[in-house]
Design an enzyme around this catalytic site. Sequence first.
Site, PDB file in Angstrom:
ATOM      1  N   GLY A  67       8.797   0.770  11.231  1.00  0.00           N
ATOM      2  CA  GLY A  67       8.177   1.263  12.464  1.00  0.00           C
ATOM      3  C   GLY A  67       9.221   1.444  13.553  1.00  0.00           C
ATOM      4  O   GLY A  67       9.235   2.469  14.250  1.00  0.00           O
ATOM      5  N   ARG A  68      10.106   0.464  13.697  1.00  0.00           N
ATOM      6  CA  ARG A  68      11.132   0.550  14.742  1.00  0.00           C
ATOM      7  C   ARG A  68      12.126   1.670  14.449  1.00  0.00           C
ATOM      8  O   ARG A  68      12.606   2.357  15.347  1.00  0.00           O
ATOM      9  CB  ARG A  68      11.853  -0.792  14.894  1.00  0.00           C
ATOM     10  N   TRP A  69      12.420   1.865  13.166  1.00  0.00           N
ATOM     11  CA  TRP A  69      13.316   2.972  12.777  1.00  0.00           C
ATOM     12  C   TRP A  69      12.726   4.294  13.266  1.00  0.00           C
ATOM     13  O   TRP A  69      13.442   5.140  13.812  1.00  0.00           O
ATOM     14  CB  TRP A  69      13.467   2.992  11.249  1.00  0.00           C
ATOM     15  N   ASP A  93      11.498  -4.847   6.165  1.00  0.00           N
ATOM     16  CA  ASP A  93      10.928  -4.766   7.519  1.00  0.00           C
ATOM     17  C   ASP A  93      11.743  -3.814   8.400  1.00  0.00           C
ATOM     18  O   ASP A  93      12.952  -3.655   8.202  1.00  0.00           O
ATOM     19  CB  ASP A  93      10.879  -6.171   8.142  1.00  0.00           C
ATOM     20  N   HIS A 144       7.820   4.630   7.257  1.00  0.00           N
ATOM     21  CA  HIS A 144       7.387   4.160   5.929  1.00  0.00           C
ATOM     22  C   HIS A 144       7.840   5.146   4.850  1.00  0.00           C
ATOM     23  O   HIS A 144       8.249   4.750   3.760  1.00  0.00           O
ATOM     24  CB  HIS A 144       5.863   3.997   5.886  1.00  0.00           C
ATOM     25  N   ARG A 186      -3.385  -4.128  10.923  1.00  0.00           N
ATOM     26  CA  ARG A 186      -2.784  -2.957  11.591  1.00  0.00           C
ATOM     27  C   ARG A 186      -3.839  -1.887  11.863  1.00  0.00           C
ATOM     28  O   ARG A 186      -4.918  -1.924  11.272  1.00  0.00           O
ATOM     29  CB  ARG A 186      -1.678  -2.399  10.692  1.00  0.00           C
ATOM     30  N   ARG A 200       5.208   6.034  13.450  1.00  0.00           N
ATOM     31  CA  ARG A 200       5.599   4.894  12.613  1.00  0.00           C
ATOM     32  C   ARG A 200       5.597   5.251  11.124  1.00  0.00           C
ATOM     33  O   ARG A 200       6.440   4.799  10.355  1.00  0.00           O
ATOM     34  CB  ARG A 200       4.634   3.718  12.837  1.00  0.00           C
ATOM     35  N   ARG A 210      15.785 -10.290   4.233  1.00  0.00           N
ATOM     36  CA  ARG A 210      14.825  -9.694   5.173  1.00  0.00           C
ATOM     37  C   ARG A 210      15.580  -8.775   6.109  1.00  0.00           C
ATOM     38  O   ARG A 210      16.495  -9.213   6.816  1.00  0.00           O
ATOM     39  CB  ARG A 210      14.065 -10.749   5.979  1.00  0.00           C
ATOM     40  N   LEU A 269      15.167  -3.713 -15.711  1.00  0.00           N
ATOM     41  CA  LEU A 269      14.864  -4.386 -14.440  1.00  0.00           C
ATOM     42  C   LEU A 269      13.361  -4.609 -14.384  1.00  0.00           C
ATOM     43  O   LEU A 269      12.596  -3.734 -14.795  1.00  0.00           O
ATOM     44  CB  LEU A 269      15.273  -3.478 -13.262  1.00  0.00           C
TER      45      LEU A 269
HETATM   46  C1  IPE Z   1       6.121  -8.452   6.495  1.00  0.00           C
HETATM   47  O1  IPE Z   1       6.407  -7.548   7.523  1.00  0.00           O
HETATM   48  C2  IPE Z   1       5.367  -7.785   5.415  1.00  0.00           C
HETATM   49  C3  IPE Z   1       6.023  -6.666   4.751  1.00  0.00           C
HETATM   50  C4  IPE Z   1       7.263  -6.299   4.872  1.00  0.00           C
HETATM   51  C5  IPE Z   1       5.176  -5.933   3.858  1.00  0.00           C
HETATM   52  P1  IPE Z   1       5.601  -7.568   8.888  1.00  0.00           P
HETATM   53  O2  IPE Z   1       6.301  -6.626   9.799  1.00  0.00           O
HETATM   54  O3  IPE Z   1       4.170  -7.324   8.648  1.00  0.00           O
HETATM   55  O4  IPE Z   1       5.800  -9.078   9.354  1.00  0.00           O
HETATM   56  P2  IPE Z   1       5.427  -9.840  10.694  1.00  0.00           P
HETATM   57  O5  IPE Z   1       3.946  -9.808  10.837  1.00  0.00           O
HETATM   58  O6  IPE Z   1       6.109  -9.143  11.829  1.00  0.00           O
HETATM   59  O7  IPE Z   1       5.959 -11.211  10.489  1.00  0.00           O
HETATM   60  C1  IPE Z   2       7.670  -2.980   7.231  1.00  0.00           C
HETATM   61  O1  IPE Z   2       7.979  -2.265   8.376  1.00  0.00           O
HETATM   62  C2  IPE Z   2       6.711  -2.237   6.341  1.00  0.00           C
HETATM   63  C3  IPE Z   2       5.376  -2.845   6.227  1.00  0.00           C
HETATM   64  C4  IPE Z   2       5.003  -3.953   6.770  1.00  0.00           C
HETATM   65  C5  IPE Z   2       4.418  -2.110   5.446  1.00  0.00           C
HETATM   66  P1  IPE Z   2       7.112  -2.436   9.685  1.00  0.00           P
HETATM   67  O2  IPE Z   2       6.025  -1.423   9.674  1.00  0.00           O
HETATM   68  O3  IPE Z   2       6.673  -3.835   9.852  1.00  0.00           O
HETATM   69  O4  IPE Z   2       8.174  -2.055  10.785  1.00  0.00           O
HETATM   70  P2  IPE Z   2       8.365  -2.713  12.216  1.00  0.00           P
HETATM   71  O5  IPE Z   2       8.514  -4.194  12.022  1.00  0.00           O
HETATM   72  O6  IPE Z   2       7.145  -2.372  13.020  1.00  0.00           O
HETATM   73  O7  IPE Z   2       9.603  -2.070  12.753  1.00  0.00           O
HETATM   74 MG    MG Z   3       7.468  -5.429  10.783  1.00  0.00          MG
END
Ligand code: IPE
Ligand code: IPE
Ligand code: MG
Length: 258
Positions: free
Chosen positions: A30-32, A27, A44, A78, A40, A192, A138
């Site tokens: 997007g914030r990175w 996770d 990824h 999303r 965003r 996480r 692995l």
């Molecule tokens: C959880 O991340 C799913 C994945 C990392 C693929 P999200 O960013 O979607 O989780 P929530 O919705 O904030 O809990």
């Molecule tokens: C996790 O990063 C990747 C996926 C859920 C695919 P996010 O996209 O959830 O990133 P944040 O939480 O918005 O920073």
């Molecule tokens: Mg997220």
Amino acid sequence: MLSRLISSTRAIPEGYAVPQHIAVVMDGNGRWARKRFLPRVAGHKRGLDTVRNVVKLCIDRGVQHLTLFAFSSENWRRPQDEVSFLMQLFMQALREEVKKLHKNNIRLRVIGDLSRFDAKLVETIAQAEALTAGNTALTLSIAANYGGRWDILNAMNRMLASDAGKRDNFTEEDLAPHLCLADAPEPDLFIRTGGEQRVSNFLLWQLAYTEFYFTDCLWPDFDEAAFDLAIDSYRKRERRFGRTSEQLTGASPQDKQD
Ligand code: IPE
Ligand code: IPE
Ligand code: MG
């Protein structure tokens, strides 16, 4: 073998200094990106570099199973653009990386409800799984359109359609072989990144006795040092599976079973 796996909420794993199975909610992509004024999706893309690195680190440290949460059953909510980008990235990564994975003796598989993916992607997944099925360094499991509740319901339906379904009073042992990852030991360590402290419908059944590790580090920043911090934290834990601490010190391997 099977009885050991499905009783993993009871038996102390032998020599658990290195986790045999790590499950990761990747996770913070997007914030990175947002921190850098990038879209965003740039996060990824960088996240995929971290995946490559973490796979290498797992092999290097002797981890046998790595399960990565790539796309949850809730991530369809999303914006359409982001979902399409993630699907393309997944497809492209599968195409480009599979030969490398195979060369490095890595078995790849995808867990989740594939029925919502387009036929081309499903076919690419099947080919990648078939090519790497015999590899032993692995097992890399990618959770895509995965949800823990889906996994349990899916297993229940499969159990009901099997011989066990003809009886009643089902046991854990009846259900467990039908879950995703049934052939792997349950995760020893859950990581996480990204600062949230929640499971987000990841492996609900399989995490029953897993050690949890949360870090504020965003997934694209999760490097070797961050990985080792997680392993170090795991190594300091005492896994008791319901027993007392006194029962574990000086106990024979027999005492550590049921
Ligand atoms: C959880 O991340 C799913 C994945 C990392 C693929 P999200 O960013 O979607 O989780 P929530 O919705 O904030 O809990
Ligand atoms: C996790 O990063 C990747 C996926 C859920 C695919 P996010 O996209 O959830 O990133 P944040 O939480 O918005 O920073
Ligand atoms: Mg997220």
